[in-house]
Enzyme design. Structure first.
Site, PDB file in Angstrom:
ATOM      1  N   LEU A 139       0.830  -1.208   0.000  1.00 49.64           N
ATOM      2  CA  LEU A 139       0.000   0.000   0.000  1.00 49.64           C
ATOM      3  C   LEU A 139       0.867   1.262   0.000  1.00 49.64           C
ATOM      4  O   LEU A 139       0.396   2.358   0.219  1.00 49.64           O
ATOM      5  CB  LEU A 139      -0.946  -0.003   1.207  1.00 49.64           C
ATOM      6  CG  LEU A 139      -1.940  -1.168   1.237  1.00 49.64           C
ATOM      7  CD1 LEU A 139      -2.719  -1.193   2.552  1.00 49.64           C
ATOM      8  CD2 LEU A 139      -2.910  -1.090   0.055  1.00 49.64           C
ATOM      9  N   SER A 170       6.089   3.329   1.985  1.00 44.00           N
ATOM     10  CA  SER A 170       7.374   4.007   1.739  1.00 44.00           C
ATOM     11  C   SER A 170       7.164   5.353   1.056  1.00 44.00           C
ATOM     12  O   SER A 170       7.811   6.337   1.418  1.00 44.00           O
ATOM     13  CB  SER A 170       8.320   3.110   0.941  1.00 44.00           C
ATOM     14  OG  SER A 170       7.775   2.780  -0.314  1.00 44.00           O
ATOM     15  N   ASP A 196       4.295   5.328  -7.197  1.00 42.16           N
ATOM     16  CA  ASP A 196       3.891   5.504  -5.803  1.00 42.16           C
ATOM     17  C   ASP A 196       4.028   6.952  -5.327  1.00 42.16           C
ATOM     18  O   ASP A 196       3.144   7.492  -4.657  1.00 42.16           O
ATOM     19  CB  ASP A 196       4.726   4.595  -4.886  1.00 42.16           C
ATOM     20  CG  ASP A 196       4.540   3.122  -5.216  1.00 42.16           C
ATOM     21  OD1 ASP A 196       3.640   2.797  -6.018  1.00 42.16           O
ATOM     22  OD2 ASP A 196       5.302   2.302  -4.676  1.00 42.16           O
TER      23      ASP A 196
HETATM   24  P1  ADP Z   1       5.369  -0.593   0.967  1.00 38.47           P
HETATM   25  O1  ADP Z   1       5.822   0.710   0.414  1.00 38.47           O
HETATM   26  O2  ADP Z   1       4.517  -1.351   0.012  1.00 38.47           O
HETATM   27  O3  ADP Z   1       4.723  -0.494   2.310  1.00 38.47           O
HETATM   28  P2  ADP Z   1       8.201  -1.025   1.006  1.00 38.47           P
HETATM   29  O4  ADP Z   1       9.041  -2.224   1.238  1.00 38.47           O
HETATM   30  O5  ADP Z   1       8.408  -0.240  -0.239  1.00 38.47           O
HETATM   31  O6  ADP Z   1       6.677  -1.495   1.162  1.00 38.47           O
HETATM   32  O7  ADP Z   1       8.397  -0.003   2.197  1.00 38.47           O
HETATM   33  C1  ADP Z   1       8.239  -0.433   3.522  1.00 38.47           C
HETATM   34  C2  ADP Z   1       9.373   0.101   4.371  1.00 38.47           C
HETATM   35  O8  ADP Z   1       9.239   1.529   4.526  1.00 38.47           O
HETATM   36  C3  ADP Z   1       9.369  -0.419   5.782  1.00 38.47           C
HETATM   37  O9  ADP Z   1      10.024  -1.663   5.856  1.00 38.47           O
HETATM   38  C4  ADP Z   1      10.133   0.660   6.513  1.00 38.47           C
HETATM   39  O10 ADP Z   1      11.521   0.521   6.304  1.00 38.47           O
HETATM   40  C5  ADP Z   1       9.700   1.919   5.792  1.00 38.47           C
HETATM   41  N1  ADP Z   1       8.596   2.623   6.477  1.00 38.47           N
HETATM   42  C6  ADP Z   1       7.419   3.007   5.950  1.00 38.47           C
HETATM   43  N2  ADP Z   1       6.675   3.685   6.852  1.00 38.47           N
HETATM   44  C7  ADP Z   1       7.393   3.739   7.984  1.00 38.47           C
HETATM   45  C8  ADP Z   1       7.176   4.302   9.288  1.00 38.47           C
HETATM   46  N3  ADP Z   1       6.044   4.941   9.597  1.00 38.47           N
HETATM   47  N4  ADP Z   1       8.158   4.164  10.216  1.00 38.47           N
HETATM   48  C9  ADP Z   1       9.294   3.512   9.913  1.00 38.47           C
HETATM   49  N5  ADP Z   1       9.548   2.980   8.706  1.00 38.47           N
HETATM   50  C10 ADP Z   1       8.632   3.064   7.755  1.00 38.47           C
HETATM   51 MG    MG Z   2       7.126   0.973  -1.248  1.00 41.01          MG
END
Ligand code: ADP
Ligand code: MG
Length: 373
Positions: free
Chosen positions: A106, A109, A153
């Protein structure tokens, strides 16, 4: 400098157009009501400090140590944003809190990088436009974190509009909001998070990108976007003669037909025929499952169960190998469909899915007043 600046940036679901972004193609995402709130404030001197409500420990780094692809862990995302905004950064503290599920497809990131980009731009009075902030957020993920995402995104998180999906041409980066009024038709868009473990997702993503680039090279086009539906058969014959022919044929067929489906969905939405997009969503899922080979049993089972429960269409959304499924259905069918999805997952011994109804929400924006933190 102000005391602090705060922004909220949303996560997203992609209605249709999967893996087309890095093929210079078309995507049709919407921003969702879940998002990341970021506050950026000055100090401490010479340091960048990152705090997340979703992480137990803050991360600190000295400003000269801010170098691409050296930082690991979550703080690389906000650090990458500051790096992309630099040089000559003062000491800063970045505090974030997000209700986008992390790593569920979702785009937590992009919610993170876009909210930090907006807040830092305000605090540092850099005067960057929303489009420039899209580029900053993308540079943070691609150039600093080292995540080869295709750009959809950040575009939707920053430029999404309430009530509309955003038709994006990922070559020109032109965008056009397209009304997606579910309430008027008594429809709902249900999101079901499979919560399946994301295994091999990064390696497989890179492999798909490589195959698409190779296919474009074999065909002598800049990107698979340049192959039209009418030219598809001829292109596939040419690809079939390559040493990796079987794989290239499947990958290219997904991208070319998916681009056509995005355009067909836009045309239907623009003529108010919302229910009729259902079969295109389902065809997209079949193409991801059989040709692009990015689905897993956990999401296939959810799609089947939602269709059996009366959805007009259903598909996996996001990069694949787990993540979420979306379904378009009558609003009053949501409880039964949610139960059907839960039952189907339980019958296969899969993790219990989590479902929520969504509709297009606003893109990233500044928070002010008492909210500003
Ligand atoms: P998606 O974007 O689909 O959720 P991604 O692997 O691209 O999956 O990004 C997820 C990563 O972004 C997490 O593993 C973390 O490192 C980082 N992340 C996103 N939101 C947060 C948050 N609120 N606090 C800390 N890290 C976060
Ligand atoms: Mg992502």
């Amino acid at each position: 400098m102000r005391e602090a600046a705060s922004w909220l940036a949303p996560g997203r679901v992609n209605l249709i157009g999967e893996h087309t972004d890095y093929n210079d193609g078309f995507v049709l995402p919407l921003a969702i009501e879940y998002g990341c709130r970021a506050t950026v404030s000055p100090g401490p001197d010479g340091l960048l400090r990152f705090v997340s409500a979703q992480e137990s420990d803050p991360v600190e780094i000295r400003i000269p140590a801010l170098q691409p692809e050296r930082m690991t862990g979550w703080a690389a995302y906000p650090a990458g944003v500051l790096w992309a905004l630099g040089p000559d950064l003062p000491g800063l503290t970045v505090t974030v809190d997000s209700d986008v599920p992390l790593g569920a497809g979702l785009s937590s990131s992009a919610a993170l990088t876009c909210s930090v980009a907006g807040a830092a731009n305000d605090l540092l009075e850099l005067g960057l436009s929303p489009r420039e902030l899209v580029a900053v957020a993308r540079k943070a993920e691609n150039g600093f974190v080292g995540a080869p995402t295709g750009g959809m995104d950040q575009l939707i998180s920053m430029l999404g509009e309430a009530g509309s999906v955003l038709f994006c041409d990922m070559r020109s980066l032109e965008v056009r909001p397209v009304r997606f009024d579910l309430d008027a038709d008594e429809l709902a868009l249900l999101v079901v998070d499979s919560r399946a473990p994301h295994q091999h997702a990064d390696g497989e993503y890179a492999a798909r990108r490589r195959s698409c680039e190779r296919a474009a090279h074999v065909l002598g086009v800049r990107a698979l976007r340049d192959v039209s539906l009418s030219g598809l058969d001829e292109a596939l014959e040419k690809l079939a003669r390559d040493s990796e022919g079987e794989e290239l044929v499947k990958r290219a067929r997904h991208i070319v037909t998916e681009n056509a489906r995005v355009n067909d969905v836009v045309a239907l939405l623009e003529s108010g025929r919302v229910r009729e997009i259902g079969p295109l969503l389902t065809a997209s899922h079949a193409s991801m499952r059989d040709d692009f080979e990015i689905t897993v049993p956990e999401v296939d089972v959810l799609v089947e169960s939602l269709l059996s429960a009366g959805a007009y269409g259903a598909r996996m959304t996001g990069g694949g190998f787990g993540g979420c499924v979306i379904a378009l259905l009558d609003a009053d069918a949501v409880p039964a469909a949610t139960q059907a999805a839960a039952n189907a997952a339980a019958a296969r011994g899969f993790t219990a899915p989590r479902a929520f109804v969504t509709s297009p929400a606003a893109g990233a924006h500044a928070l002010d007043g008492p909210d500003a933190g």
